[in-house]
Motif scaffolding. Structure first.
Motif, PDB file in Angstrom:
ATOM      1  N   ILE A 133       1.172  -1.055   0.101  1.00 19.88           N
ATOM      2  CA  ILE A 133      -0.236  -0.031   0.286  1.00 19.88           C
ATOM      3  C   ILE A 133       0.746   1.240   0.255  1.00 19.88           C
ATOM      4  O   ILE A 133       2.096   1.792   0.810  1.00 19.88           O
ATOM      5  N   SER A 134       0.476   2.009  -1.058  1.00 26.30           N
ATOM      6  CA  SER A 134       1.132   3.429  -0.434  1.00 26.30           C
ATOM      7  C   SER A 134       0.508   4.276   0.152  1.00 26.30           C
ATOM      8  O   SER A 134      -0.492   4.685   0.189  1.00 26.30           O
ATOM      9  N   LYS A 135       1.784   5.289   0.757  1.00 22.47           N
ATOM     10  CA  LYS A 135       1.024   5.725   1.370  1.00 22.47           C
ATOM     11  C   LYS A 135       0.436   7.921   0.062  1.00 22.47           C
ATOM     12  O   LYS A 135       1.108   7.723  -0.827  1.00 22.47           O
ATOM     13  N   PRO A 136      -0.089   8.354   0.910  1.00 24.08           N
ATOM     14  CA  PRO A 136      -1.275   8.515   1.291  1.00 24.08           C
ATOM     15  C   PRO A 136      -1.963   7.522   1.780  1.00 24.08           C
ATOM     16  O   PRO A 136      -2.485   7.267   0.559  1.00 24.08           O
ATOM     17  N   PHE A 137      -2.451   6.722   1.825  1.00 26.27           N
ATOM     18  CA  PHE A 137      -2.890   5.788   2.349  1.00 26.27           C
ATOM     19  C   PHE A 137      -5.197   5.358   2.486  1.00 26.27           C
ATOM     20  O   PHE A 137      -4.968   6.452   3.274  1.00 26.27           O
ATOM     21  N   ASP A 138      -5.682   5.190   1.960  1.00 25.86           N
ATOM     22  CA  ASP A 138      -7.325   4.988   2.870  1.00 25.86           C
ATOM     23  C   ASP A 138      -7.423   4.810   4.232  1.00 25.86           C
ATOM     24  O   ASP A 138      -7.193   3.744   4.396  1.00 25.86           O
ATOM     25  N   PRO A 139      -7.641   5.151   5.437  1.00 30.51           N
ATOM     26  CA  PRO A 139      -7.509   4.583   6.701  1.00 30.51           C
ATOM     27  C   PRO A 139      -8.476   3.878   6.291  1.00 30.51           C
ATOM     28  O   PRO A 139      -8.493   2.637   7.662  1.00 30.51           O
ATOM     29  N   TRP A 140      -9.760   3.636   5.847  1.00 34.58           N
ATOM     30  CA  TRP A 140     -11.021   2.706   5.684  1.00 34.58           C
ATOM     31  C   TRP A 140     -10.228   1.195   5.369  1.00 34.58           C
ATOM     32  O   TRP A 140     -10.478   0.688   5.055  1.00 34.58           O
ATOM     33  N   VAL A 141     -10.227   1.860   4.204  1.00 34.36           N
ATOM     34  CA  VAL A 141      -8.962   0.635   3.396  1.00 34.36           C
ATOM     35  C   VAL A 141      -8.393  -0.293   4.003  1.00 34.36           C
ATOM     36  O   VAL A 141      -8.316  -1.294   4.081  1.00 34.36           O
ATOM     37  N   LEU A 142      -7.561   0.462   5.212  1.00 36.38           N
ATOM     38  CA  LEU A 142      -5.852   0.106   5.198  1.00 36.38           C
ATOM     39  C   LEU A 142      -6.744  -1.137   6.730  1.00 36.38           C
ATOM     40  O   LEU A 142      -6.343  -2.081   6.854  1.00 36.38           O
ATOM     41  N   ARG A 143      -7.757  -0.171   7.255  1.00 41.78           N
ATOM     42  CA  ARG A 143      -8.518  -1.055   8.418  1.00 41.78           C
ATOM     43  C   ARG A 143      -9.069  -2.400   8.104  1.00 41.78           C
ATOM     44  O   ARG A 143      -9.225  -2.913   8.730  1.00 41.78           O
ATOM     45  N   ALA A 144      -9.894  -2.341   6.800  1.00 39.31           N
ATOM     46  CA  ALA A 144     -10.643  -3.531   5.955  1.00 39.31           C
ATOM     47  C   ALA A 144      -9.956  -4.715   6.248  1.00 39.31           C
ATOM     48  O   ALA A 144      -9.756  -5.437   6.147  1.00 39.31           O
ATOM     49  N   LYS A 145      -8.454  -4.063   5.714  1.00 37.53           N
ATOM     50  CA  LYS A 145      -8.142  -5.086   5.004  1.00 37.53           C
ATOM     51  C   LYS A 145      -6.664  -6.370   6.661  1.00 37.53           C
ATOM     52  O   LYS A 145      -6.541  -7.043   6.575  1.00 37.53           O
ATOM     53  N   VAL A 146      -6.468  -5.071   7.200  1.00 36.80           N
ATOM     54  CA  VAL A 146      -5.822  -5.691   8.658  1.00 36.80           C
ATOM     55  C   VAL A 146      -7.039  -6.498   9.419  1.00 36.80           C
ATOM     56  O   VAL A 146      -6.929  -7.518   9.650  1.00 36.80           O
ATOM     57  N   SER A 147      -8.205  -5.714   9.085  1.00 41.09           N
ATOM     58  CA  SER A 147      -9.013  -6.984   9.906  1.00 41.09           C
ATOM     59  C   SER A 147      -9.508  -8.210  10.020  1.00 41.09           C
ATOM     60  O   SER A 147     -10.000  -9.058  10.766  1.00 41.09           O
ATOM     61  N   VAL A 148      -9.602  -8.128   8.261  1.00 43.82           N
ATOM     62  CA  VAL A 148      -8.848  -9.744   7.634  1.00 43.82           C
ATOM     63  C   VAL A 148      -9.078 -10.396   7.921  1.00 43.82           C
ATOM     64  O   VAL A 148      -9.030 -11.739   8.485  1.00 43.82           O
TER      65      VAL A 148
END
Length: 222
Positions: free
Chosen positions: A106-121
């Motif tokens: 993932i490249s910065k700046p990243f979408d916080p919602w997308v990152l949180r969703a990926k980590v959640s999985v």
């Protein structure tokens, strides 16, 4: 009480670690900081982690080198790694990240919602796998024999109920991954978990009444 999963955050800049903590705090898991590759490897010696968020550019041991060390260790090689980078040198740079063992880049700046969703999985997959290992250990205790048929029947019923709950959660997670067009790595991990659940269910069913005295083979927990 369900134990929280640990998420390892690796970045040499304190402000970046603070930002990651702010984004992931909503997951209500244990967030562990590491300010260098060396510090991350030290943390991995003693703790188990659901996923690692790893900055690419760090002084000394960079993200690629850190990931290589992680993947060489038997204890840590299966932990998902998400690379975070502030630079984009094109497909070759991205390929290097995947070649180092990352499940995402993932490249910065990243979408916080997308990152949180990926980590959640990956946190969900980790928790299901922990539950599966717990059921397998209880089953191994049953295989050792309790010496009381009524106690054995009660334990089998409890195991079956717990396993059914994990099976239901794993099925729901798989459907969610299909609906969200998730990363192939997450889908593959979920499929692997389901195969292990199937093996454990067969072993448990083999212990039921009228199945004979043979000892079933437990599924591998690797």
């Amino acid at each position: 009480m369900v134990q929280k999963a640990k998420i390892l955050l690796v970045d040499d800049r304190p402000e970046n670690l603070l930002a990651l903590e702010a984004i992931l705090s909503a997951l209500d898991q244990t967030l562990v900081r590491a300010s260098s590759g060396e510090e991350a490897l030290k943390a991995l010696l003693t703790d188990d982690f659901a996923v690692i968020l790893l900055d690419v550019q760090m002084p000394g041991m960079d993200g690629f080198e850190t990931a290589a060390h992680i993947k060489r260790r038997e204890r840590t090689r299966d932990i998902p790694i998400i690379f975070l980078t502030a630079i984009n040198h094109g497909p070759h740079h991205t390929f290097r990240g995947y070649a180092a063992g990352a499940v995402d880049y993932i490249s910065k700046p990243f979408d916080p919602w997308v990152l949180r969703a990926k980590v959640s999985v990956f946190v969900d997959l980790y928790m299901k796998n922990c539950q599966l290992k717990e059921q397998a250990e209880l089953l191994r205790l049953q295989l050792a024999g309790t010496g009381d048929s009524r106690e054995s029947a009660g334990l089998l019923a409890e195991l079956s109920g717990r396993l059914a709950a994990v099976e239901e959660q794993a099925e729901a997670l798989s459907k969610q991954l299909d609906d969200d067009s998730a990363d192939a790595s997450a889908v593959a991990t979920a499929a692997h978990l389901e195969r292990k659940l199937t093996g454990l269910r067969r072993a448990l069913d083999a212990l039921g009444p009228g199945t004979g005295s043979g000892t079933p083979t437990l599924p591998s927990q690797s």
